[in-house]
Design an enzyme around this catalytic site. Structure first.
Site, PDB file in Angstrom:
ATOM      1  N   LYS A  68       0.797  -1.241   0.000  1.00  0.00           N
ATOM      2  CA  LYS A  68       0.000   0.000   0.000  1.00  0.00           C
ATOM      3  C   LYS A  68       0.827   1.287   0.000  1.00  0.00           C
ATOM      4  O   LYS A  68       0.327   2.355   0.365  1.00  0.00           O
ATOM      5  CB  LYS A  68      -1.023   0.036   1.151  1.00  0.00           C
ATOM      6  CG  LYS A  68      -1.880  -1.185   1.320  1.00  0.00           C
ATOM      7  CD  LYS A  68      -2.246  -1.892   0.054  1.00  0.00           C
ATOM      8  CE  LYS A  68      -3.295  -1.190  -0.759  1.00  0.00           C
ATOM      9  NZ  LYS A  68      -3.475  -1.932  -2.066  1.00  0.00           N
ATOM     10  N   GLY A  70       2.386   2.357  -2.847  1.00  0.00           N
ATOM     11  CA  GLY A  70       2.468   2.897  -4.210  1.00  0.00           C
ATOM     12  C   GLY A  70       3.058   1.907  -5.202  1.00  0.00           C
ATOM     13  O   GLY A  70       3.554   2.298  -6.259  1.00  0.00           O
ATOM     14  N   THR A  71       2.960   0.618  -4.878  1.00  0.00           N
ATOM     15  CA  THR A  71       3.493  -0.434  -5.746  1.00  0.00           C
ATOM     16  C   THR A  71       2.871  -0.395  -7.141  1.00  0.00           C
ATOM     17  O   THR A  71       3.581  -0.508  -8.147  1.00  0.00           O
ATOM     18  CB  THR A  71       3.176  -1.820  -5.127  1.00  0.00           C
ATOM     19  OG1 THR A  71       3.284  -1.742  -3.712  1.00  0.00           O
ATOM     20  CG2 THR A  71       4.092  -2.883  -5.676  1.00  0.00           C
ATOM     21  N   TRP A  73       1.466   1.984  -8.834  1.00  0.00           N
ATOM     22  CA  TRP A  73       1.930   3.150  -9.607  1.00  0.00           C
ATOM     23  C   TRP A  73       3.374   2.929 -10.090  1.00  0.00           C
ATOM     24  O   TRP A  73       3.684   3.118 -11.267  1.00  0.00           O
ATOM     25  CB  TRP A  73       1.838   4.396  -8.709  1.00  0.00           C
ATOM     26  CG  TRP A  73       2.023   5.701  -9.424  1.00  0.00           C
ATOM     27  CD1 TRP A  73       1.946   5.925 -10.771  1.00  0.00           C
ATOM     28  CD2 TRP A  73       2.317   6.959  -8.811  1.00  0.00           C
ATOM     29  NE1 TRP A  73       2.154   7.260 -11.028  1.00  0.00           N
ATOM     30  CE2 TRP A  73       2.389   7.906  -9.842  1.00  0.00           C
ATOM     31  CE3 TRP A  73       2.515   7.376  -7.482  1.00  0.00           C
ATOM     32  CZ2 TRP A  73       2.661   9.255  -9.601  1.00  0.00           C
ATOM     33  CZ3 TRP A  73       2.782   8.715  -7.238  1.00  0.00           C
ATOM     34  CH2 TRP A  73       2.852   9.638  -8.281  1.00  0.00           C
ATOM     35  N   HIS A 131       7.528  -7.789  -2.026  1.00  0.00           N
ATOM     36  CA  HIS A 131       7.252  -7.146  -0.739  1.00  0.00           C
ATOM     37  C   HIS A 131       8.236  -7.665   0.324  1.00  0.00           C
ATOM     38  O   HIS A 131       8.198  -7.249   1.465  1.00  0.00           O
ATOM     39  CB  HIS A 131       5.841  -7.486  -0.258  1.00  0.00           C
ATOM     40  CG  HIS A 131       4.729  -6.755  -0.965  1.00  0.00           C
ATOM     41  ND1 HIS A 131       4.811  -5.423  -1.301  1.00  0.00           N
ATOM     42  CD2 HIS A 131       3.500  -7.164  -1.364  1.00  0.00           C
ATOM     43  CE1 HIS A 131       3.668  -5.062  -1.883  1.00  0.00           C
ATOM     44  NE2 HIS A 131       2.872  -6.084  -1.943  1.00  0.00           N
ATOM     45  N   ARG A 153       6.079   5.648   2.241  1.00  0.00           N
ATOM     46  CA  ARG A 153       4.886   6.504   2.279  1.00  0.00           C
ATOM     47  C   ARG A 153       4.548   6.810   3.733  1.00  0.00           C
ATOM     48  O   ARG A 153       4.863   6.006   4.622  1.00  0.00           O
ATOM     49  CB  ARG A 153       3.728   5.750   1.621  1.00  0.00           C
ATOM     50  CG  ARG A 153       2.491   6.576   1.395  1.00  0.00           C
ATOM     51  CD  ARG A 153       1.381   5.748   0.770  1.00  0.00           C
ATOM     52  NE  ARG A 153       0.257   6.615   0.411  1.00  0.00           N
ATOM     53  CZ  ARG A 153      -0.921   6.188   0.022  1.00  0.00           C
ATOM     54  NH1 ARG A 153      -1.149   4.881  -0.089  1.00  0.00           N
ATOM     55  NH2 ARG A 153      -1.877   7.031  -0.281  1.00  0.00           N
ATOM     56  N   SER A 161      -4.955   3.074   3.937  1.00  0.00           N
ATOM     57  CA  SER A 161      -5.022   2.347   2.672  1.00  0.00           C
ATOM     58  C   SER A 161      -5.075   0.840   2.935  1.00  0.00           C
ATOM     59  O   SER A 161      -5.870   0.115   2.317  1.00  0.00           O
ATOM     60  CB  SER A 161      -3.803   2.712   1.825  1.00  0.00           C
ATOM     61  OG  SER A 161      -3.899   2.136   0.551  1.00  0.00           O
ATOM     62  N   TYR A 219       6.367   8.348  -1.770  1.00  0.00           N
ATOM     63  CA  TYR A 219       5.109   8.522  -2.506  1.00  0.00           C
ATOM     64  C   TYR A 219       4.726   9.996  -2.553  1.00  0.00           C
ATOM     65  O   TYR A 219       4.324  10.517  -3.599  1.00  0.00           O
ATOM     66  CB  TYR A 219       4.018   7.696  -1.802  1.00  0.00           C
ATOM     67  CG  TYR A 219       2.656   7.730  -2.455  1.00  0.00           C
ATOM     68  CD1 TYR A 219       2.336   6.849  -3.485  1.00  0.00           C
ATOM     69  CD2 TYR A 219       1.678   8.628  -2.024  1.00  0.00           C
ATOM     70  CE1 TYR A 219       1.070   6.861  -4.067  1.00  0.00           C
ATOM     71  CE2 TYR A 219       0.410   8.645  -2.610  1.00  0.00           C
ATOM     72  CZ  TYR A 219       0.117   7.767  -3.626  1.00  0.00           C
ATOM     73  OH  TYR A 219      -1.140   7.787  -4.208  1.00  0.00           O
ATOM     74  N   GLY A 291      -5.725   7.498  -4.186  1.00  0.00           N
ATOM     75  CA  GLY A 291      -4.485   7.945  -4.827  1.00  0.00           C
ATOM     76  C   GLY A 291      -4.051   9.334  -4.399  1.00  0.00           C
ATOM     77  O   GLY A 291      -3.496  10.086  -5.193  1.00  0.00           O
TER      78      GLY A 291
END
Ligand code: A3P
Length: 323
Positions: A68, A70-71, A73, A131, A153, A161, A219, A291
């Protein structure tokens, strides 16, 4: 033989029984393996298989993330950047496939009974994701040569998230996790591939030791100045944007293709699914929630914010890393 397989399976099960357990987010329990909480079947199996069977190549490019952060993206941006000479923006694979079907998680890929993608058949340089924490990832010993991008992030947004996402994945037979419960678990460091801060710090320290091998992004910075960071990414993997490409607006085209609004509104991401394993199937739309940065303000009380910020401050103290 079947007998040998059963014996191996028994040894594995006995081993799993010895590991510490805690309440899980998408499974009844998570278990702690070498300092990190993993789901007992998929993640632990994947991590063990990667440790023993993954064959890294010096040219591999890894996207390493805590869930969570920003993987999705990052996968889209890197896939589009590294393959930019192969595809046209009007018929790009990202228009028909979710980012998670373009770049695979090695631990997920390896824990299938049959691999979704044969990693051995991928051409170099391979773009792969994980991960897996730094110390458990066999490729990160930087002398080997792989390059790795990590994204960090604000943990408050990561919590919010994660809470939304994991409740979507949580089987109906388990009660949904309340935000309060999720908050407590997260603060105690009990979530997937967590403690979150330990995951971040291992990669952060490694990036300070080998800045040419590990690029550490945030992020929030990417949201603020996406083109600056996309250029950094391209340079980092040895494919800087040329003068001609800059003139043609390639940077902007990639950013537009991979933007939250564009990806979220594609049919594949509105109605398609990503098959993690036979049992775990995620709706692509669940990878695209809001987002934005700072959405935690809509969920956390002042007290929750303060305690979480305090934990972060304590954990990151003296590391040189700040929010
Ligand atoms: P929110 O839940 O705060 O909206 P991951 O990809 O690591 O699973 O992280 C998911 C988070 O990234 C979600 O955050 C999701 O909305 C956001 N995200 C997904 N695609 C994005 C994109 N193209 N640009 C920016 N953020 C994106």
């Amino acid at each position: 033989s079947e007998e040998a397989w059963e014996k191996a399976y028994q040894i594995y099960n006995d081993f799993v029984q010895t590991l510490p357990k805690a309440k899980g987010w998408t499974t009844q329990n998570v278990i702690k393996y070498q300092g990190f909480w993993l789901t007992p079947t998929s993640a632990l199996k994947g991590v063990l298989l990667v440790q023993h069977h993954f064959k890294p190549r010096p040219t591999d490019i890894f996207l390493a993330t805590s869930p969570k952060c920003g993987t999705t993206w990052l996968k889209a941006l890197m896939f589009a950047t590294m393959n930019r000479s192969s595809y046209d923006f009007s018929s790009h694979p990202l228009l028909k496939n979710g980012p998670h079907d373009c770049v695979t998680f090695i631990e997920v890929n390896m824990c299938q009974d049959y691999p979704i993608m044969n990693l051995e058949l991928l051409l170099s340089p391979r773009l792969l994701a994980a991960h897996i924490p730094y110390d458990l990832l066999p490729v990160t010993k930087t002398t080997f040569g792989c390059k790795l991008v990590y994204i960090f992030r604000d943990p408050k947004d990561v919590l919010v998230s994660t809470w939304h996402f994991m409740n979507k994945l949580r089987p109906k037979k388990l009660q949904p996790l309340s935000l309060g419960e999720a908050y407590e678990l997260f603060c105690e460091g009990i979530s997937h591939y967590a403690p979150f801060w330990d995951h971040v710090l291992e990669y952060w320290k490694a990036s300070l030791e080998s800045p040419d091998k590990i690029l550490f992004l945030k992020y929030e910075d990417m949201k603020r100045e996406p083109s600056v960071h996309l250029r950094r990414l391209a340079e980092f993997v040895g494919q800087p944007f040329s003068f001609e490409e800059e003139e043609k607006g390639v940077v902007q085209k990639i950013l537009r293709l991979c933007s939250f609004e564009n990806l979220r509104n594609l049919k594949v991401n509105k109605t398609g699914v990503h098959r993690v394993t036979d049992e775990i199937v995620v709706n692509n739309c669940d990878f695209f929630r809001k987002g934005q940065t700072g959405d935690w303000e809509n969920y956390l009380t002042d007290e929750m914010k303060q305690r979480l910020d305090f934990i972060t401050e304590q954990k990151l103290k003296n590391s040189g890393l700040t929010l």
